[in-house]
Every structure is written in structure tokens, then in C-alpha cells.
Design a protein around this motif. Sequence first.
Motif, PDB file in Angstrom:
ATOM      1  N   ALA A  52     -66.759 -35.169 -33.877  1.00  0.00           N
ATOM      2  CA  ALA A  52     -66.460 -36.496 -33.351  1.00  0.00           C
ATOM      3  C   ALA A  52     -65.061 -36.549 -32.754  1.00  0.00           C
ATOM      4  CB  ALA A  52     -66.603 -37.541 -34.456  1.00  0.00           C
ATOM      5  N   ILE A  53     -64.093 -35.993 -33.445  1.00  0.00           N
ATOM      6  CA  ILE A  53     -62.717 -35.987 -32.943  1.00  0.00           C
ATOM      7  C   ILE A  53     -62.606 -35.112 -31.703  1.00  0.00           C
ATOM      8  CG2 ILE A  53     -60.321 -35.357 -33.474  1.00  0.00           C
ATOM      9  CD1 ILE A  53     -61.288 -37.859 -34.929  1.00  0.00           C
ATOM     10  N   SER A  54     -63.203 -33.931 -31.732  1.00  0.00           N
ATOM     11  CA  SER A  54     -63.151 -33.036 -30.571  1.00  0.00           C
ATOM     12  C   SER A  54     -63.761 -33.692 -29.344  1.00  0.00           C
ATOM     13  CB  SER A  54     -63.892 -31.729 -30.871  1.00  0.00           C
ATOM     14  OG  SER A  54     -63.227 -31.009 -31.883  1.00  0.00           O
ATOM     15  N   TYR A  59     -62.731 -32.004 -26.017  1.00  0.00           N
ATOM     16  CA  TYR A  59     -62.782 -30.571 -26.305  1.00  0.00           C
ATOM     17  C   TYR A  59     -64.090 -30.233 -27.013  1.00  0.00           C
ATOM     18  CZ  TYR A  59     -57.771 -30.568 -25.366  1.00  0.00           C
ATOM     19  OH  TYR A  59     -56.543 -30.696 -24.772  1.00  0.00           O
ATOM     20  N   PRO A  60     -64.518 -28.971 -26.913  1.00  0.00           N
ATOM     21  CA  PRO A  60     -65.694 -28.573 -27.694  1.00  0.00           C
ATOM     22  C   PRO A  60     -65.321 -28.500 -29.174  1.00  0.00           C
ATOM     23  CG  PRO A  60     -64.738 -26.664 -26.610  1.00  0.00           C
ATOM     24  CD  PRO A  60     -63.987 -27.876 -26.109  1.00  0.00           C
ATOM     25  N   ASP A  61     -66.318 -28.634 -30.044  1.00  0.00           N
ATOM     26  CA  ASP A  61     -66.072 -28.522 -31.474  1.00  0.00           C
ATOM     27  C   ASP A  61     -65.724 -27.067 -31.797  1.00  0.00           C
ATOM     28  OD1 ASP A  61     -65.818 -29.342 -34.089  1.00  0.00           O
ATOM     29  OD2 ASP A  61     -67.955 -29.245 -34.512  1.00  0.00           O
ATOM     30  N   GLY A  62     -65.247 -26.824 -32.978  1.00  0.00           N
ATOM     31  CA  GLY A  62     -64.885 -25.464 -33.368  1.00  0.00           C
ATOM     32  C   GLY A  62     -63.405 -25.199 -33.211  1.00  0.00           C
ATOM     33  N   GLU A  63     -62.600 -26.214 -33.503  1.00  0.00           N
ATOM     34  CA  GLU A  63     -61.148 -26.113 -33.440  1.00  0.00           C
ATOM     35  C   GLU A  63     -60.648 -25.821 -32.036  1.00  0.00           C
ATOM     36  OE1 GLU A  63     -59.331 -23.975 -36.658  1.00  0.00           O
ATOM     37  OE2 GLU A  63     -60.991 -24.448 -37.988  1.00  0.00           O
ATOM     38  N   GLY A  64     -61.316 -26.395 -31.033  1.00  0.00           N
ATOM     39  CA  GLY A  64     -60.903 -26.224 -29.645  1.00  0.00           C
ATOM     40  C   GLY A  64     -59.760 -27.125 -29.234  1.00  0.00           C
ATOM     41  N   TRP A  67     -53.589 -28.452 -31.871  1.00  0.00           N
ATOM     42  CA  TRP A  67     -53.137 -29.142 -33.073  1.00  0.00           C
ATOM     43  C   TRP A  67     -52.212 -30.303 -32.733  1.00  0.00           C
ATOM     44  CZ3 TRP A  67     -48.035 -29.645 -34.237  1.00  0.00           C
ATOM     45  CH2 TRP A  67     -47.150 -28.759 -33.610  1.00  0.00           C
ATOM     46  N   GLN A  68     -51.542 -30.236 -31.586  1.00  0.00           N
ATOM     47  CA  GLN A  68     -50.630 -31.315 -31.199  1.00  0.00           C
ATOM     48  C   GLN A  68     -51.369 -32.634 -30.978  1.00  0.00           C
ATOM     49  OE1 GLN A  68     -50.826 -28.316 -29.774  1.00  0.00           O
ATOM     50  NE2 GLN A  68     -48.800 -27.467 -29.392  1.00  0.00           N
ATOM     51  N   GLU A  69     -52.656 -32.563 -30.736  1.00  0.00           N
ATOM     52  CA  GLU A  69     -53.447 -33.771 -30.531  1.00  0.00           C
ATOM     53  C   GLU A  69     -54.131 -34.183 -31.821  1.00  0.00           C
ATOM     54  OE1 GLU A  69     -55.553 -34.398 -26.930  1.00  0.00           O
ATOM     55  OE2 GLU A  69     -54.675 -32.620 -26.029  1.00  0.00           O
ATOM     56  N   ARG A  70     -53.406 -34.097 -32.899  1.00  0.00           N
ATOM     57  CA  ARG A  70     -53.957 -34.414 -34.223  1.00  0.00           C
ATOM     58  C   ARG A  70     -54.371 -35.879 -34.308  1.00  0.00           C
ATOM     59  NH1 ARG A  70     -48.352 -33.326 -35.129  1.00  0.00           N
ATOM     60  NH2 ARG A  70     -47.271 -35.278 -35.396  1.00  0.00           N
ATOM     61  N   PRO A  71     -55.281 -36.172 -35.208  1.00  0.00           N
ATOM     62  CA  PRO A  71     -55.814 -37.531 -35.312  1.00  0.00           C
ATOM     63  C   PRO A  71     -54.790 -38.626 -35.570  1.00  0.00           C
ATOM     64  CG  PRO A  71     -57.233 -36.019 -36.462  1.00  0.00           C
ATOM     65  CD  PRO A  71     -56.009 -35.240 -36.029  1.00  0.00           C
ATOM     66  N   ARG A  72     -53.676 -38.335 -36.235  1.00  0.00           N
ATOM     67  CA  ARG A  72     -52.715 -39.399 -36.528  1.00  0.00           C
ATOM     68  C   ARG A  72     -52.288 -40.125 -35.251  1.00  0.00           C
ATOM     69  NH1 ARG A  72     -48.263 -39.408 -41.064  1.00  0.00           N
ATOM     70  NH2 ARG A  72     -50.166 -39.840 -42.136  1.00  0.00           N
ATOM     71  N   ARG A  73     -52.272 -39.382 -34.139  1.00  0.00           N
ATOM     72  CA  ARG A  73     -51.911 -39.999 -32.866  1.00  0.00           C
ATOM     73  C   ARG A  73     -52.932 -41.071 -32.479  1.00  0.00           C
ATOM     74  NH1 ARG A  73     -52.051 -36.699 -27.226  1.00  0.00           N
ATOM     75  NH2 ARG A  73     -51.940 -38.482 -25.875  1.00  0.00           N
ATOM     76  N   TYR A  74     -54.179 -40.861 -32.856  1.00  0.00           N
ATOM     77  CA  TYR A  74     -55.259 -41.763 -32.476  1.00  0.00           C
ATOM     78  C   TYR A  74     -55.671 -42.709 -33.587  1.00  0.00           C
ATOM     79  CZ  TYR A  74     -55.461 -38.684 -28.540  1.00  0.00           C
ATOM     80  OH  TYR A  74     -55.111 -37.966 -27.429  1.00  0.00           O
ATOM     81  N   PHE A  75     -55.252 -42.442 -34.815  1.00  0.00           N
ATOM     82  CA  PHE A  75     -55.590 -43.275 -35.959  1.00  0.00           C
ATOM     83  C   PHE A  75     -54.313 -43.751 -36.624  1.00  0.00           C
ATOM     84  CE2 PHE A  75     -59.198 -40.407 -35.534  1.00  0.00           C
ATOM     85  CZ  PHE A  75     -60.239 -41.309 -35.503  1.00  0.00           C
ATOM     86  N   PRO A  76     -53.691 -44.799 -36.089  1.00  0.00           N
ATOM     87  CA  PRO A  76     -52.455 -45.281 -36.716  1.00  0.00           C
ATOM     88  C   PRO A  76     -52.713 -45.655 -38.172  1.00  0.00           C
ATOM     89  CG  PRO A  76     -52.922 -46.440 -34.648  1.00  0.00           C
ATOM     90  CD  PRO A  76     -54.113 -45.586 -34.967  1.00  0.00           C
TER      91      PRO A  76
END
Length: 82
Positions: A52-54, A59-64, A67-76
Motif C-alpha cells: 500500500a505504501i509503495s 514504486y513497486p512493492d519489495g522495498e523499491g 528509505w528517505q520517503e518513509r511513511p512519517r512524511r506522509y503520516f503526521p
Amino acid sequence: MAADVADLKTHAERLRKLHSEEMLVLPNVWDAASATIVAEAGFPAVATASAAISAMLGYPDGEGAPWQERPRRYFPTRQRHT
């Protein structure tokens, strides 16, 4: 940094407590809007999946996703603990 660790410990303890009570339902969210809807509906916590996050980041799933686009940026973070 120490405050972040303390905050993480507090969140972990709260989640552990939720798991020890009645059945815990964790709706799956994929962006800030869906997380807000779930929080406003009164759920004590939310879950997400890497796919879902990817997909949300394009991005494709599978850690694509970088890391700089971590969820905290999108989930305050919202403090809603009781």
C-alpha cells in the motif's frame, strides 16, 4: 533523539496493551487521508502494508521505495492516547 526513543517506547507499550485486551481490529491505511478517516472513526491504532505504501509513493512493492520517503512524511503523528 532520546525523546524519539521514549516516544517509540510509549507507542510500543500502548500497542502491546491493546493486543492484551479485547480483539484488536487494525484498519489498513495507505495515506494521510485514509489514516485520518480511521483515526476519526475512533480506532485506537492503524496498520499498513508495504504494498500500500509503495503504491502510494509510485514504486513497486519489495522495498523499491527509497528509505528517505518513509511513511512519517506522509503520516503526521497525532497524539490521541488516553
